[in-house]
Every structure is written in structure tokens, then in C-alpha cells.
Write a protein that holds these residues in place. Structure first.
Motif, short mmCIF file in Angstrom:
data_model
loop_
_atom_site.label_atom_id
_atom_site.label_comp_id
_atom_site.label_asym_id
_atom_site.label_seq_id
_atom_site.Cartn_x
_atom_site.Cartn_y
_atom_site.Cartn_z
N SER A 610 0.82 -1.22 0.00
CA SER A 610 0.00 0.00 0.00
C SER A 610 0.85 1.26 0.00
O SER A 610 0.43 2.30 -0.47
CB SER A 610 -0.93 -0.02 1.21
N MET A 611 2.05 1.17 0.61
CA MET A 611 2.90 2.36 0.67
C MET A 611 3.82 2.49 -0.55
O MET A 611 4.65 3.40 -0.61
CB MET A 611 3.76 2.32 1.94
N LYS A 625 4.23 9.69 0.87
CA LYS A 625 2.91 9.12 0.69
C LYS A 625 2.30 8.68 2.01
O LYS A 625 1.11 8.91 2.28
CB LYS A 625 3.00 7.94 -0.28
N GLN A 626 3.11 8.09 2.89
CA GLN A 626 2.61 7.65 4.20
C GLN A 626 2.17 8.85 5.04
O GLN A 626 1.14 8.81 5.72
CB GLN A 626 3.71 6.87 4.92
N GLN A 627 2.94 9.94 4.98
CA GLN A 627 2.57 11.14 5.73
C GLN A 627 1.27 11.75 5.21
O GLN A 627 0.41 12.18 6.00
CB GLN A 627 3.70 12.17 5.63
N LEU A 629 -1.26 10.16 3.70
CA LEU A 629 -2.37 9.31 4.11
C LEU A 629 -2.71 9.49 5.58
O LEU A 629 -3.88 9.49 5.98
CB LEU A 629 -2.04 7.85 3.81
N ALA A 630 -1.71 9.71 6.40
CA ALA A 630 -1.97 9.91 7.82
C ALA A 630 -2.69 11.23 8.07
O ALA A 630 -3.61 11.31 8.89
CB ALA A 630 -0.63 9.89 8.59
N LEU A 631 -2.31 12.28 7.35
CA LEU A 631 -2.99 13.57 7.51
C LEU A 631 -4.45 13.48 7.06
O LEU A 631 -5.35 14.04 7.68
CB LEU A 631 -2.26 14.64 6.71
N LYS A 633 -6.37 10.79 7.09
CA LYS A 633 -7.12 10.01 8.09
C LYS A 633 -7.42 10.84 9.33
O LYS A 633 -8.51 10.76 9.90
CB LYS A 633 -6.29 8.77 8.45
N LYS A 634 -6.47 11.68 9.72
CA LYS A 634 -6.67 12.53 10.89
C LYS A 634 -7.75 13.58 10.63
O LYS A 634 -8.54 13.93 11.51
CB LYS A 634 -5.35 13.23 11.24
N LYS A 637 -11.25 12.14 11.11
CA LYS A 637 -11.58 11.59 12.43
C LYS A 637 -12.67 12.40 13.11
O LYS A 637 -13.63 11.86 13.67
CB LYS A 637 -10.31 11.54 13.30
#
Length: 673
Positions: A610-611, A625-627, A629-631, A633-634, A637
Motif C-alpha cells: 500500500s505504501m 505518501k505515508q505522511q 495518508l496519515a494527515l 485520516k486525521k 476523524k
């Protein structure tokens, strides 16, 4: 340019339609819900808004009608008198005056009831005042219904009137009915006026346009006029009188010398003398029409004398402002025939020339000319000495001019244009100077473009010669093949049966080779690869490819390994051996699958991580890309925590559609409407 566009006047509705339009617009554009529990001030404002909006809509609609209809005192006298003849000036003014009065009374009603609504003490009282105000306005509009209906008829008739500019260059045609006026305008313009062999075929004014000296000229065909007092003339005749009285134009008075119109020359001369005051200070021509039936010279002496008197009167009428420069009296009398077209162009050119000179002379004598002359300075060169400097022409040129025989003057394209109808009518023949092998080809119609291609790109002057060479070459080739394959009957009989069969097989093989070669030439490299399941003859095999590459001196191991790797399946394992006779890889069905191969097959079917960054996603590496996706998702929330709708959530925009839940439905009408 026409100053009055009578074709764009807004449609005038009837009294009932007028009320429906205004009340419907008030209902749609103002609030419709009010409760008695509201504050009294809010209730007053609600109903005052209704009354004011209705008054504003009435004012807008009536103002548009009043402004768009022309005011008879402000327009050109020609249009003023024309509308008086067609619609009655008093009736027209009275209808517009009633609309102005209605507009003013509607405004007064609005003011009175708004004043009463300010002191309304309940919803019922305010509602009744609003109802009374709108009712009085509607009653007032219904009373002016006849005026609205009359103005709508006037609007429809005015929209059918021709667009006549009373200030431009104009040729006016008049005379008795059925003397050839409509036929003449059809010849010199593109107007399509109805022509019939009876009187009063033309019942209104018709306008056409023609060109002369690169200027646009307006030609007006008028209905026929009879010789009786002005007060006895009907509406159709008054149209012609109005045009003659107010339009400064070159007048063509038509006289039917053959008498086929039903009126004698004496009657036509009497009409000319009765309307003569309308011709003052205007270029006037007397046109004798239908000379194909009877010429002017063959008329009796009395009739000819009447026509000559009309000619003298025409020359006097053409005097006035342009008396110093007008052409000779002979040009005031012209003859023509629309059937043979004899003299038609001459009549048009003479009328245009006389009117042009008339207008120029009028401008030369006006006061504006002095202002223009004061701004113009013409520089005149001064001689520097007294010597004469004649033009220097070489002696050889003078000798050649003297020796050359006199030749006819060269005819220019402009001369041909003037002879054949003038600008706008004459079309120059551009093919006349084509240089072709055959003169008869000049009038051939050859398209420049066909099927999106330029025809000139496909023209080959030697095409016939090349076709003959191709035919000759094909004939020679066929003769050569027949000589190679054909044998004499005697020679063929001498062969044994085995030799005859061998000869037939050789010929068949040669024919197949030739067809295969031709097929390869036509398809070139665009021939698709043959799938293995269709390779019935087992011609396209890996072993054959290895043998061919080895013969060429190339190592076939890499190509063979690549071919084998592409042909390996996922569900069955294949051995590494090959069947040379079959030309394909041998399959070992009984050999069990190893654990390593099963793991390899399973990993091949798994998706990517996925990454993992794929080109085109916009990330420079996996960490970015991981950063991202995390933003993301946050950010979702908080929305998910409060159970709010997102972009991808399924939603119902309108829980209670109006067409299902509004209004009353009778028994049995509960289906979807």
C-alpha cells in the motif's frame, strides 16, 4: 439605415391575458405564507409588498408598450402620414392615451391602498384591502381591453410593412394600374412582386434594392393611382400619394403606350397633370412601357403630342434646385419593354444618374459646404522659370505609333459591367483568360475540392501514356508466364504418367509460392502473429526458431529461454524437455508440485504494497505518501466522530417531494403523479 424598426415591437396581450400575466408574476415573485400569529407590522408589510409589486409590474408592462410604439409627432412625416392612412391617427393616439391613463390610475390606486394598509389592525382587514386593490387594478385593465386588441392588430400590420428609409437614395415608381411597374422592379432588383394581367395586383408598398456606381439604391413599387379627387381615393391609392409627397426620390411615371392596361394615353396624361404638384423639385422621368406591343413612333399624332407635353412638364419639374446642371430634355422621356428587356437598364441608369446629380447639386448649394471649403487647402505649384518642358518620347516609339494601324478602343471590364446591369447584377467571367489546350474546356465545371482532397494534387498530364505502358507490361508478363507453363500437346503426350504427375505437382508448388509471395508483398509487416492454437501445421515452434537462428550464426539460448518463460502456466508445471517431433514442450503431469513453486505462484498473485509509490501519484517517495495518508485520516476523524455526512455518503436530498406530499388527492388518486 432604417431609423424605425417596427418589427421588434413587443406583443400586446389582451386584457384578460394581461391580468393573468401580472397576477401570476406577483404570486411567483413575492412571499405566499403569512400567519395571524405574526406581528401586525409584519402582516402589513407582507400585503403592502403584494400591492406595490403588482403596481410595478403593471407600470413596467404598460410603459414598454407605450415606449415601443412610435409617436406620430416625433417620427419622419412619411411614416406619420403612412400610419394615418393605415390606422387612423386619432384612433391610434386615443389607444395609446388610454394606456397612459390606465398606467397613471394604477399608480394612484396603489398609493391609496398602501396608505390604508398602514393602518390595518388585523390580518383579515389587511387581506381584504389587498384584495380590493388588486381587484380595482384588474378591472381597470379589462376596461382598456379594446385598446390593447387594436394596438395588437396595428403591431402585426406594422411588422409586415417593408423597411423603407426615407432619407436614402430612392427610385419611386408610379402610374396607372397594370402599366408594368412591378415587372420593372422585378427586373432591376431581387424583389419578387406578384405580377398579374389585371389592375390593382399590387395593394401595398414593395421595396427592392439595386446597385449603381458601387452605391446601394432603394426602389419602391407603389400601387396604381386613378384619376379622381384626393378625397375620393381609397387607402391603397393613398399609399402611393404619401410616398410621392414625403420621399425625395427620382420619380418614374409609367405610361402604357399599347393601351393594354385598360386606360388610354389621354387618361394617363390627365393623371400626370393632376398629381404634378407632387413632382416638384424631384428628378422626373416619363417611361413609355410595353413598346414590344406598340412603338412610340406608331402612335397617333394626338397621343404622341400628349406624351411630348408630359415630357416638357417633366423637364420643368426636374428644374428647381438642380436646373443648372440637369441633363438634356431628351433624357426625360425613355422607352422600354420588360418582356424583351429593351431599355430596362437604360431607364435604371438614367434615373440613378439624375438623382445622384440632384443630390450632389443640393449639397453644393447648402450652407454646410462653406464650412468644409474653409478646412480644405489646395496647393498649386509655382513655375520656377519660363522654360517649357514638354514630355520626352523616344523617336522609335513615335515611329511605332505612326506605323501601327488604328485599332478599336479596348473594352474594359467596367464597360461590360455597365452594359449588363451594373454592380451587383453583372458577374465577371473569370475563365475567359484561362490558357488551356482546348478552348471548349473553359466552361467545364471542375470542382476544386472533392472528398476533402484537392483535385489539383491528383492531376497527371501523362496519365494516359502511363496507363498504356502498364497495359503493355501486363500483357507481356502474361505471355511470358504462359510460355513457361504451357507445353505443346505432343510434348505432353510423350511424358510418362509419373512424369505428368510430377509436372503437375511442380506447377502447383510454383503457383502456391507465387501467391504466398504476393500475399507477403500486400500485407507487408502489418500481418498479425498467428496464435499457437491456430498453428495447425506446427510451423511456428521454439525448436524451429533455434535451428533458424543457429543457421544464421546467432546464439538462440536467450530467445528460447524468453519464449519458454512466456509460455509457462500457473496451474501446471512443465518439464524442461522438448519433443522435437511435436515441436512443443513436453508436459509432465505426474510430477508433484514443490513447495517452492507453490509459494512462487502465490506471491505472484498478491497485490503490491500500500505504501509503494506508483508513477503519476504525485509523491516523491514512500515516506511522503505515508505522511499524506496519515494527515487525511486525521482530518476525517472529527467528522466521523460526530457522524456527519461526507462526500461519499449516500444521501436523500428531499425527504418529502412536493409532487407527492402537496395538494389534495381524491379517492383512487394515490398513485405517483
Amino acid at each position: 439605415m432604417v431609423h424605425y424598426n417596427l418589427k421588434r415591437i413587443t406583443v400586446v396581450p389582451t386584457g384578460k391575458d394581461f391580468v393573468d400575466i401580472v397576477l401570476s408574476r406577483t404570486q411567483r415573485q413575492t412571499p405566499t405564507v403569512i400567519h395571524k400569529s405574526y406581528a401586525i407590522n409584519r402582516i402589513r408589510q407582507f400585503y403592502m409588498r403584494k400591492v406595490k409589486y403588482t403596481q410595478a409590474t403593471f407600470d413596467e408592462k404598460l410603459g414598454t408598450i407605450i415606449d415601443e410604439f412610435p409617436q406620430l409627432d416625433d417620427i419622419h412625416p412619411f411614416y406619420g402620414d403612412l400610419m394615418n392612412v393605415l390606422y387612423d391617427r386619432d384612433h391610434y393616439k386615443l389607444a395609446l392615451g388610454q394606456l397612459r391613463t390606465a398606467k397613471r390610475l394604477v399608480e394612484k390606486i396603489c398609493k391609496d391602498y398602501v396608505k390604508l394598509l398602514k393602518y390595518g389592525d388585523s390580518l383579515y382587514r389587511c387581506k381584504q384591502l389587498k384584495k380590493a386593490a388588486l381587484g380595482r387594478m384588474c378591472t381597470l385593465m379589462k376596461r382598456v381591453g379594446p385598446s390593447l386588441a387594436y394596438l395588437e392588430q396595428v403591431r402585426q400590420h406594422m411588422a409586415r410593412l417593408p423597411s423603407i428609409d426615407p432619407n436614402t437614395r430612392t427610385i419611386l415608381i408610379c402610374g396607372y394600374p397594370n402599366v408594368g411597374k412591378s415587372s420593372f422592379i422585378n427586373k432591376i432588383t431581387r424583389a419578387d412582386v406578384d405580377v398579374q394581367p389585371y389592375a390593382f395586383t399590387t395593394k401595398s408598398l414593395f421595396v427592392g434594392h439595386t446597385d449603381y456606381k458601387y452605391l446601394r439604391w432603394q426602389v419602391i413599387d407603389t400601387p396604381g393611382i386613378l384619376d379622381h379627387p384626393l378625397e375620393d381615393r381609397n387607402t391603397i391609392e393613398m399609399l402611393s400619394i404619401t410616398a410621392l409627397a414625403h420621399i425625395r426620390a427620382a420619380v418614374l411615371f409609367f405610361v402604357d403606350v399599347s393601351g393594354s392596361c385598360g386606360y388610354s394615353i389621354a387618361q394617363q396624361a390627365a393623371l400626370f397633370n393632376s398629381i404634378r404638384p407632387l413632382f416638384d423639385n424631384k428628378p422626373l422621368l416619363v417611361v413609355c412601357s410595353k413598346i414590344d406591343l406598340q412603338s412610340l413612333e406608331s402612335l397617333p399624332e394626338e397621343d404622341r403630342q400628349l406624351i411630348m407635353e408630359m415630357k416638357k412638364e417633366a423637364s420643368k419639374c426636374s428644374g428647381g434646385i438642380a436646373s443648372e446642371m440637369m441633363v438634356e430634355d431628351d433624357d426625360c422621356l425613355l422607352t422600354m419593354s420588360t418582356l424583351t428587356e429593351e431599355g430596362v437598364i437604360n431607364v435604371k441608369n438614367t434615373a440613378c444618374e439624375k438623382l445622384l446629380q440632384h443630390r450632389v447639386e443640393g449639397k453644393m448649394k447648402s450652407k454646410k459646404l462653406e464650412d468644409v471649403r474653409n478646412r480644405i487647402h489646395v496647393a498649386m505649384p509655382r513655375p520656377r522659370d519660363t522654360r517649357e518642358r514638354p514630355p520626352v518620347i523616344p523617336a522609335g516609339v513615335l515611329e511605332a505609333r505612326a506605323a501601327a494601324a488604328p485599332r478599336a478602343p479596348r473594352r474594359l471590364e467596367k464597360d461590360l459591367e455597365n452594359e449588363n446591369g451594373g454592380a451587383g447584377v453583372y458577374s465577371a467571367n473569370l475563365r475567359r483568360r484561362y490558357i488551356l489546350a482546348d478552348e471548349s474546356w473553359k466552361e467545364d465545371v471542375v470542382p476544386e475540392i472533392a472528398d476533402g482532397h484537392n483535385i489539383a494534387d491528383f492531376i497527371d498530364t501523362d496519365i494516359l501514356k502511363r496507363l498504356d505502358e502498364l497495359d503493355r507490361e501486363e500483357h507481356q508478363r502474361e505471355e511470358g508466364e504462359s510460355e513457361e507453363e504451357d507445353m505443346d500437346d505432343d510434348e505432353f503426350r510423350k511424358l510418362s504418367p509419373e512424369e505428368q504427375e510430377a509436372l503437375a505437382a511442380i506447377r502447383l508448388a510454383r503457383r502456391n509460392i507465387r501467391e504466398e509471395h504476393r500475399l507477403k508483398k500486400t500485407t507487408a509487416d502489418s500481418r498479425p502473429m498467428v496464435p499457437r492454437k491456430h498453428d495447425k501445421d506446427k510451423r511456428f515452434t521454439v525448436s524451429r526458431m533455434e535451428r533458424h537462428l543457429s543457421n544464421l550464426g546467432i546464439d538462440p539460448s536467450a530467445a528460447a529461454a524468453r519464449a519458454r518463460s512466456k509460455s509457462r502456466g500457473r496451474k501446471r508445471d512443465r518439464s524442461l524437455g522438448y519433443d522435437e517431433e511435436a515441436g512443443v514442450e513436453a508436459m509432465d503431469v505426474e510430477q508433484p508440485k514443490s513447495k517452492k513453486l507453490r509459494m512462487k505462484s502465490r506471491t505472484r498473485s498478491q497485490s503490491r504494497a500500500s505504501m509503494e509509490v506508483v508513477p503519476g501519484e504525485g509523491f516523491k517517495d514512500s515516506a511522503q505518501k505515508q505522511q499524506a495518508l496519515a494527515l487525511g485520516k486525521k482530518a476525517m476523524k472529527k467528522r466521523n466522530k460526530f457522524a456527519r455526512k461526507g462526500e461519499a455518503d449516500r444521501t436523500i436530498v428531499n425527504l418529502r417531494p412536493k409532487h407527492l406530499f402537496a395538494g389534495k388527492r381524491s379517492t383512487g388518486k394515490t398513485d405517483r403523479r
